[in-house]
Design a protein around this motif. Structure first.
Motif, PDB file in Angstrom:
ATOM      1  N   ALA A   2       0.902  -1.342  -0.180  1.00  0.00           N
ATOM      2  CA  ALA A   2       0.124  -0.091  -0.009  1.00  0.00           C
ATOM      3  C   ALA A   2       0.910   1.200   0.011  1.00  0.00           C
ATOM      4  N   GLU A   3       1.828   1.255   0.716  1.00  0.00           N
ATOM      5  CA  GLU A   3       2.887   2.336   0.745  1.00  0.00           C
ATOM      6  C   GLU A   3       3.758   2.734  -0.524  1.00  0.00           C
ATOM      7  N   GLU A   4       3.719   1.702  -1.157  1.00  0.00           N
ATOM      8  CA  GLU A   4       4.792   1.627  -2.593  1.00  0.00           C
ATOM      9  C   GLU A   4       4.262   2.660  -3.507  1.00  0.00           C
ATOM     10  N   PRO A   5       5.047   3.471  -4.480  1.00  0.00           N
ATOM     11  CA  PRO A   5       4.647   4.219  -5.339  1.00  0.00           C
ATOM     12  C   PRO A   5       3.827   3.662  -6.494  1.00  0.00           C
ATOM     13  N   MET A   6       4.125   2.466  -6.845  1.00  0.00           N
ATOM     14  CA  MET A   6       3.623   1.628  -7.774  1.00  0.00           C
ATOM     15  C   MET A   6       2.332   0.985  -7.595  1.00  0.00           C
ATOM     16  N   ARG A   7       1.862   1.333  -6.250  1.00  0.00           N
ATOM     17  CA  ARG A   7       0.498   0.574  -5.890  1.00  0.00           C
ATOM     18  C   ARG A   7      -0.511   1.079  -6.763  1.00  0.00           C
ATOM     19  N   ARG A  62       9.718  -3.782  -8.346  1.00  0.00           N
ATOM     20  CA  ARG A  62       9.737  -2.748  -7.362  1.00  0.00           C
ATOM     21  C   ARG A  62      11.047  -1.824  -7.293  1.00  0.00           C
ATOM     22  N   PRO A  63      10.999  -0.765  -7.978  1.00  0.00           N
ATOM     23  CA  PRO A  63      11.737   0.254  -8.454  1.00  0.00           C
ATOM     24  C   PRO A  63      12.559   0.844  -7.323  1.00  0.00           C
ATOM     25  N   GLN A  64      11.899   1.027  -6.140  1.00  0.00           N
ATOM     26  CA  GLN A  64      12.459   1.527  -5.131  1.00  0.00           C
ATOM     27  C   GLN A  64      13.459   0.601  -4.276  1.00  0.00           C
ATOM     28  N   ILE A  65      13.075  -0.584  -4.501  1.00  0.00           N
ATOM     29  CA  ILE A  65      14.222  -1.548  -4.099  1.00  0.00           C
ATOM     30  C   ILE A  65      15.237  -1.716  -4.687  1.00  0.00           C
ATOM     31  N   MET A  77      -0.256  -2.745 -11.930  1.00  0.00           N
ATOM     32  CA  MET A  77       0.275  -4.111 -11.825  1.00  0.00           C
ATOM     33  C   MET A  77      -0.111  -4.947 -13.012  1.00  0.00           C
ATOM     34  N   GLY A  78      -1.108  -4.735 -13.534  1.00  0.00           N
ATOM     35  CA  GLY A  78      -1.552  -5.419 -14.927  1.00  0.00           C
ATOM     36  C   GLY A  78      -0.552  -5.126 -15.929  1.00  0.00           C
ATOM     37  N   ARG A  79      -0.062  -4.049 -16.054  1.00  0.00           N
ATOM     38  CA  ARG A  79       0.697  -3.658 -17.174  1.00  0.00           C
ATOM     39  C   ARG A  79       2.181  -4.466 -16.664  1.00  0.00           C
ATOM     40  N   PHE A  80       2.346  -4.482 -15.495  1.00  0.00           N
ATOM     41  CA  PHE A  80       3.866  -5.107 -15.197  1.00  0.00           C
ATOM     42  C   PHE A  80       3.570  -6.598 -15.665  1.00  0.00           C
ATOM     43  N   ALA A  81       2.330  -7.115 -15.564  1.00  0.00           N
ATOM     44  CA  ALA A  81       2.042  -8.522 -16.044  1.00  0.00           C
ATOM     45  C   ALA A  81       2.428  -8.647 -17.385  1.00  0.00           C
ATOM     46  N   LEU A  82       1.809  -7.801 -18.158  1.00  0.00           N
ATOM     47  CA  LEU A  82       2.032  -7.525 -19.671  1.00  0.00           C
ATOM     48  C   LEU A  82       3.178  -7.556 -20.083  1.00  0.00           C
TER      49      LEU A  82
END
Length: 238
Positions: free
Chosen positions: A18-23, A218-221, A28-33
């Motif tokens: 919930a606290e991450e910028p990509m939430r 997870r770009p911040q990590i 997430m769907g586009r990451f899957a694609l």
């Protein structure tokens, strides 16, 4: 889906807290694609909205799960039958569940829950997320179609003290190798695999698939990993 239809190779975990910028489910769907476009053989998605976002965009298998924290219980990966039912309704080909020895909500044991899942949802593949090889053996006996090392290093009895955040600690390759020896179902290597070098080591150990999450989605990590290594170089020259 039949277990034989899951190709060997990379599975990408597309998750953000919930606290991450990509939430955002659409992200997430586009990451899957993007994972599918890059050649991944499957994706791992958390939560009904994210699973449905992926199902609209990809044709590769979706491993669905729901991270649900119940008061008084550590187990949080699809830990109750109602959570499995919600994943099943999305059309996910595979459902991932906590298969550690830790108790589940409603006073159920892991073995009871898994047998209940196989009885009520026989047409979805059951993926057991474990933290030890012995848990993998028990999970297979309880009906698991696949076993994953997802929780190795996260349960209290497998956690190792380190100055690094857990996402940057080494993967549990030894657990993968032992799982391959203990179970006859496909083994998935998951947990702190960052790149193709680590992925190849897992495949050498006998894994059928390797899951990479933070190293891709997870770009911040990813940024922290690079910054930590760069700072070490600037401070020590190594």
């Amino acid at each position: 889906m039949k277990i034989e239809e899951l190709k060997k190779g990379l599975i990408v975990s597309c998750q953000a807290t919930a606290e991450e910028p990509m939430r955002d489910s659409s992200v997430m769907g586009r990451f899957a694609l993007a994972a599918q476009m890059g050649g991944a053989v499957g994706v791992r998605m958390n939560g009904v909205a994210d699973i449905l976002a992926a199902k609209q965009l990809v044709t590769i298998p979706v491993i669905g799960l729901i991270k649900h924290h119940y008061d008084g219980f550590w187990s949080y990966i699809t830990p109750a039958l109602r959570d499995v039912e919600a994943v099943y309704a999305t059309g996910s080909e595979i459902v991932a569940v906590d298969a550690t020895r830790l108790p589940k909500p409603e006073g159920k044991t892991t073995e009871f829950l898994m047998r209940e899942i196989k009885s009520q949802f026989p047409d979805i593949l059951l993926l057991a997320d474990v933290s030890t090889p012995e848990e993998g053996r028990v999970a297979e006996e309880s009906g698991a179609d696949l076993v994953s090392s997802t929780l190795a290093g996260y349960t209290e009895y497998t956690r190792k003290e380190s100055g690094q955040i857990i996402e940057l600690q080494p993967p549990a390759l030894d657990t993968v190798a032992e799982l391959v020896q203990k179970v006859s179902v496909p083994v998935i290597a998951e947990g702190r695999y960052w790149n193709e070098v680590m992925a190849k080591e897992a495949m050498k150990a006998g894994a059928h698939n390797v899951v990479i999450g933070a190293g891709i989605t997870r770009p911040q990590i990813i940024t922290k990993k690079i910054v930590d290594e760069l700072n070490t170089y600037m401070e020590r020259g190594i």
